[in-house]
Write a protein that holds these residues in place. Sequence first.
Motif, PDB file in Angstrom:
ATOM      1  N   THR A 294      10.376  -9.277 -30.669  1.00  0.00           N
ATOM      2  CA  THR A 294      10.591 -10.543 -31.371  1.00  0.00           C
ATOM      3  C   THR A 294      11.477 -11.505 -30.586  1.00  0.00           C
ATOM      4  O   THR A 294      11.828 -12.576 -31.102  1.00  0.00           O
ATOM      5  CB  THR A 294      11.201 -10.295 -32.760  1.00  0.00           C
ATOM      6  OG1 THR A 294      12.345  -9.453 -32.629  1.00  0.00           O
ATOM      7  CG2 THR A 294      10.189  -9.628 -33.676  1.00  0.00           C
ATOM      8  N   TYR A 295      11.799 -11.150 -29.349  1.00  0.00           N
ATOM      9  CA  TYR A 295      12.511 -12.079 -28.464  1.00  0.00           C
ATOM     10  C   TYR A 295      11.665 -12.421 -27.237  1.00  0.00           C
ATOM     11  O   TYR A 295      12.127 -13.053 -26.300  1.00  0.00           O
ATOM     12  CB  TYR A 295      13.867 -11.503 -28.069  1.00  0.00           C
ATOM     13  CG  TYR A 295      14.855 -12.529 -27.530  1.00  0.00           C
ATOM     14  CD1 TYR A 295      14.888 -13.826 -28.025  1.00  0.00           C
ATOM     15  CD2 TYR A 295      15.759 -12.175 -26.529  1.00  0.00           C
ATOM     16  CE1 TYR A 295      15.793 -14.757 -27.537  1.00  0.00           C
ATOM     17  CE2 TYR A 295      16.672 -13.102 -26.043  1.00  0.00           C
ATOM     18  CZ  TYR A 295      16.687 -14.386 -26.548  1.00  0.00           C
ATOM     19  OH  TYR A 295      17.587 -15.308 -26.055  1.00  0.00           O
ATOM     20  N   ALA A 296      10.401 -11.977 -27.251  1.00  0.00           N
ATOM     21  CA  ALA A 296       9.382 -12.423 -26.299  1.00  0.00           C
ATOM     22  C   ALA A 296       9.771 -12.206 -24.840  1.00  0.00           C
ATOM     23  O   ALA A 296       9.643 -13.115 -24.015  1.00  0.00           O
ATOM     24  CB  ALA A 296       9.035 -13.895 -26.541  1.00  0.00           C
ATOM     25  N   LEU A 297      10.231 -10.997 -24.502  1.00  0.00           N
ATOM     26  CA  LEU A 297      10.547 -10.637 -23.115  1.00  0.00           C
ATOM     27  C   LEU A 297      11.673 -11.489 -22.527  1.00  0.00           C
ATOM     28  O   LEU A 297      11.731 -11.687 -21.314  1.00  0.00           O
ATOM     29  CB  LEU A 297       9.299 -10.746 -22.224  1.00  0.00           C
ATOM     30  CG  LEU A 297       8.115  -9.861 -22.599  1.00  0.00           C
ATOM     31  CD1 LEU A 297       6.890 -10.214 -21.752  1.00  0.00           C
ATOM     32  CD2 LEU A 297       8.452  -8.382 -22.437  1.00  0.00           C
ATOM     33  N   GLN A 298      12.585 -11.963 -23.360  1.00  0.00           N
ATOM     34  CA  GLN A 298      13.675 -12.790 -22.864  1.00  0.00           C
ATOM     35  C   GLN A 298      14.973 -12.008 -22.637  1.00  0.00           C
ATOM     36  O   GLN A 298      15.875 -12.524 -21.976  1.00  0.00           O
ATOM     37  CB  GLN A 298      13.931 -13.954 -23.832  1.00  0.00           C
ATOM     38  CG  GLN A 298      12.763 -14.933 -23.886  1.00  0.00           C
ATOM     39  CD  GLN A 298      13.034 -16.107 -24.801  1.00  0.00           C
ATOM     40  OE1 GLN A 298      13.458 -17.185 -24.365  1.00  0.00           O
ATOM     41  NE2 GLN A 298      12.791 -15.931 -26.084  1.00  0.00           N
ATOM     42  N   SER A 299      15.070 -10.799 -23.173  1.00  0.00           N
ATOM     43  CA  SER A 299      16.252  -9.986 -22.891  1.00  0.00           C
ATOM     44  C   SER A 299      16.189  -9.504 -21.450  1.00  0.00           C
ATOM     45  O   SER A 299      15.138  -9.021 -20.994  1.00  0.00           O
ATOM     46  CB  SER A 299      16.313  -8.779 -23.831  1.00  0.00           C
ATOM     47  OG  SER A 299      16.529  -9.183 -25.162  1.00  0.00           O
ATOM     48  N   PRO A 300      17.289  -9.614 -20.691  1.00  0.00           N
ATOM     49  CA  PRO A 300      17.288  -9.173 -19.289  1.00  0.00           C
ATOM     50  C   PRO A 300      16.831  -7.723 -19.161  1.00  0.00           C
ATOM     51  O   PRO A 300      17.345  -6.839 -19.840  1.00  0.00           O
ATOM     52  CB  PRO A 300      18.748  -9.347 -18.881  1.00  0.00           C
ATOM     53  CG  PRO A 300      19.283 -10.402 -19.787  1.00  0.00           C
ATOM     54  CD  PRO A 300      18.589 -10.193 -21.098  1.00  0.00           C
ATOM     55  N   GLY A 301      15.837  -7.514 -18.306  1.00  0.00           N
ATOM     56  CA  GLY A 301      15.345  -6.173 -18.045  1.00  0.00           C
ATOM     57  C   GLY A 301      14.137  -5.770 -18.870  1.00  0.00           C
ATOM     58  O   GLY A 301      13.449  -4.804 -18.517  1.00  0.00           O
ATOM     59  N   MET A 302      13.838  -6.477 -19.947  1.00  0.00           N
ATOM     60  CA  MET A 302      12.719  -6.061 -20.792  1.00  0.00           C
ATOM     61  C   MET A 302      11.380  -6.218 -20.081  1.00  0.00           C
ATOM     62  O   MET A 302      10.518  -5.325 -20.147  1.00  0.00           O
ATOM     63  CB  MET A 302      12.711  -6.851 -22.097  1.00  0.00           C
ATOM     64  CG  MET A 302      11.551  -6.471 -23.027  1.00  0.00           C
ATOM     65  SD  MET A 302      11.609  -4.770 -23.630  1.00  0.00           S
ATOM     66  CE  MET A 302      12.474  -5.041 -25.198  1.00  0.00           C
ATOM     67  N   THR A 303      11.175  -7.311 -19.396  1.00  0.00           N
ATOM     68  CA  THR A 303       9.911  -7.517 -18.681  1.00  0.00           C
ATOM     69  C   THR A 303       9.669  -6.394 -17.692  1.00  0.00           C
ATOM     70  O   THR A 303       8.552  -5.859 -17.581  1.00  0.00           O
ATOM     71  CB  THR A 303       9.918  -8.870 -17.953  1.00  0.00           C
ATOM     72  OG1 THR A 303      10.169  -9.909 -18.891  1.00  0.00           O
ATOM     73  CG2 THR A 303       8.603  -9.126 -17.252  1.00  0.00           C
ATOM     74  N   GLU A 304      10.717  -6.008 -16.971  1.00  0.00           N
ATOM     75  CA  GLU A 304      10.589  -4.945 -15.967  1.00  0.00           C
ATOM     76  C   GLU A 304      10.252  -3.606 -16.621  1.00  0.00           C
ATOM     77  O   GLU A 304       9.433  -2.837 -16.104  1.00  0.00           O
ATOM     78  CB  GLU A 304      11.883  -4.835 -15.162  1.00  0.00           C
ATOM     79  CG  GLU A 304      12.148  -6.010 -14.220  1.00  0.00           C
ATOM     80  CD  GLU A 304      12.620  -7.274 -14.941  1.00  0.00           C
ATOM     81  OE1 GLU A 304      12.610  -8.355 -14.315  1.00  0.00           O
ATOM     82  OE2 GLU A 304      12.993  -7.180 -16.137  1.00  0.00           O
ATOM     83  N   VAL A 305      10.866  -3.301 -17.751  1.00  0.00           N
ATOM     84  CA  VAL A 305      10.580  -2.040 -18.441  1.00  0.00           C
ATOM     85  C   VAL A 305       9.115  -1.989 -18.863  1.00  0.00           C
ATOM     86  O   VAL A 305       8.429  -0.983 -18.647  1.00  0.00           O
ATOM     87  CB  VAL A 305      11.507  -1.855 -19.660  1.00  0.00           C
ATOM     88  CG1 VAL A 305      10.984  -0.743 -20.581  1.00  0.00           C
ATOM     89  CG2 VAL A 305      12.919  -1.531 -19.215  1.00  0.00           C
ATOM     90  N   VAL A 306       8.628  -3.072 -19.446  1.00  0.00           N
ATOM     91  CA  VAL A 306       7.234  -3.094 -19.891  1.00  0.00           C
ATOM     92  C   VAL A 306       6.287  -2.964 -18.705  1.00  0.00           C
ATOM     93  O   VAL A 306       5.329  -2.182 -18.732  1.00  0.00           O
ATOM     94  CB  VAL A 306       6.943  -4.381 -20.687  1.00  0.00           C
ATOM     95  CG1 VAL A 306       5.453  -4.490 -21.019  1.00  0.00           C
ATOM     96  CG2 VAL A 306       7.768  -4.413 -21.980  1.00  0.00           C
ATOM     97  N   ALA A 307       6.548  -3.707 -17.642  1.00  0.00           N
ATOM     98  CA  ALA A 307       5.670  -3.676 -16.471  1.00  0.00           C
ATOM     99  C   ALA A 307       5.679  -2.305 -15.798  1.00  0.00           C
ATOM    100  O   ALA A 307       4.631  -1.768 -15.422  1.00  0.00           O
ATOM    101  CB  ALA A 307       6.084  -4.756 -15.482  1.00  0.00           C
ATOM    102  N   GLU A 308       6.867  -1.725 -15.642  1.00  0.00           N
ATOM    103  CA  GLU A 308       6.984  -0.468 -14.896  1.00  0.00           C
ATOM    104  C   GLU A 308       6.472   0.741 -15.678  1.00  0.00           C
ATOM    105  O   GLU A 308       5.971   1.691 -15.082  1.00  0.00           O
ATOM    106  CB  GLU A 308       8.441  -0.259 -14.477  1.00  0.00           C
ATOM    107  CG  GLU A 308       8.896  -1.258 -13.413  1.00  0.00           C
ATOM    108  CD  GLU A 308      10.392  -1.247 -13.195  1.00  0.00           C
ATOM    109  OE1 GLU A 308      11.078  -0.331 -13.726  1.00  0.00           O
ATOM    110  OE2 GLU A 308      10.894  -2.160 -12.493  1.00  0.00           O
ATOM    111  N   THR A 309       6.597   0.716 -16.999  1.00  0.00           N
ATOM    112  CA  THR A 309       6.118   1.837 -17.799  1.00  0.00           C
ATOM    113  C   THR A 309       4.636   1.729 -18.124  1.00  0.00           C
ATOM    114  O   THR A 309       4.002   2.723 -18.503  1.00  0.00           O
ATOM    115  CB  THR A 309       6.885   1.933 -19.135  1.00  0.00           C
ATOM    116  OG1 THR A 309       6.695   0.717 -19.867  1.00  0.00           O
ATOM    117  CG2 THR A 309       8.371   2.185 -18.900  1.00  0.00           C
ATOM    118  N   GLY A 310       4.067   0.524 -17.999  1.00  0.00           N
ATOM    119  CA  GLY A 310       2.683   0.312 -18.396  1.00  0.00           C
ATOM    120  C   GLY A 310       2.496   0.173 -19.890  1.00  0.00           C
ATOM    121  O   GLY A 310       1.372   0.272 -20.398  1.00  0.00           O
ATOM    122  N   MET A 311       3.599  -0.061 -20.611  1.00  0.00           N
ATOM    123  CA  MET A 311       3.485  -0.262 -22.052  1.00  0.00           C
ATOM    124  C   MET A 311       2.772  -1.575 -22.358  1.00  0.00           C
ATOM    125  O   MET A 311       2.723  -2.474 -21.526  1.00  0.00           O
ATOM    126  CB  MET A 311       4.881  -0.280 -22.697  1.00  0.00           C
ATOM    127  CG  MET A 311       5.662   1.006 -22.556  1.00  0.00           C
ATOM    128  SD  MET A 311       7.312   0.897 -23.315  1.00  0.00           S
ATOM    129  CE  MET A 311       6.907   1.094 -25.054  1.00  0.00           C
TER     130      MET A 311
END
Length: 307
Positions: free
Chosen positions: A132-149
């Motif tokens: 609900t913060y649309a990948l704006q928390s630092p590090g969230m984009t990287e977690v999603v990309a790296e895990t393949g979630m």
Amino acid sequence: MSINIPAFYPELVEPVRFIGGKEFDFSRRVVVMAILNRTPNSNLDPHKSMEVESLARRAEEVVAEGADWIDVGGRAFIGVRTQLPAQVEIDRVVPVIEAIREKTDAVISIDTHLPEVALAAHQAGAQIVNDTYALQSPGMTEVVAETGMGVIVAHSLAGPGIHLERPTYSDVTADVARFLQSRVEHALQHGIQPNRIFIDPGHDLHKNTFDSLELTRDFKDIARLGYPAMAAVSNKHLIWESLGVERGTQAVTHGTVAANSMCVYMGARLVRVHDVRRNVTAMRQMESLLGLGERGAAGVARPAEWP
């Protein structure tokens, strides 16, 4: 005077998706997501509990009732005086995800805006982040990309736990659509595959009832972005305030079904709900009325299966 409001059939980016061994064709089916909250202060959720076993039993119930996947949350979106630490949220949600995973192979999403929680949830068995913060928390984009979630990119003006006194929009639907488009582009630029992206206009998230009703009427302008769009209206203020009834009444349940049906008519392909049984019945009926089974894309290449 006659009014003609045609149904909207969005052209979806990779409508056929494989998540945790399950196939979802969003051109043919409306996905029903069941809400499971392990938090004491989710005022909208009649099934909230702090007991892991109770939530695990509820997970089995909603799957039997027809839920396609389960959304696990450990904090309420509402503004609070103190922010919930990530470790507290992890301690709440991870045992629930592990218990659900032991009992069912349902798709599991984690409702969080914190990368630490998303990673811990993934390790416990969750496949999707409902952010609900649309990948704006630092590090969230990287977690999603790296895990393949996968990720549901939802609109809010300031994220969970932040109270805004009087949020205003020049044109709420246009403003939300522009925001979601920009966040989708951010996701794509950072290595998140298009078949892992979903969108949510964020009904009632830093929006008043008039804003949320406008989003519902104009949902096609969200759905036309091309990514499966979720309606998360269940039991929210827009339902009981617009009906003029008390929260927690049967009227709110019925109003939720009606609002979800309107969103689906306007192009939504996921609904996030508390009352699974009634919404599953309604969504199967909407699929029939809209002829979705007759409109499915043929010959779509099978994408890589999600973890």
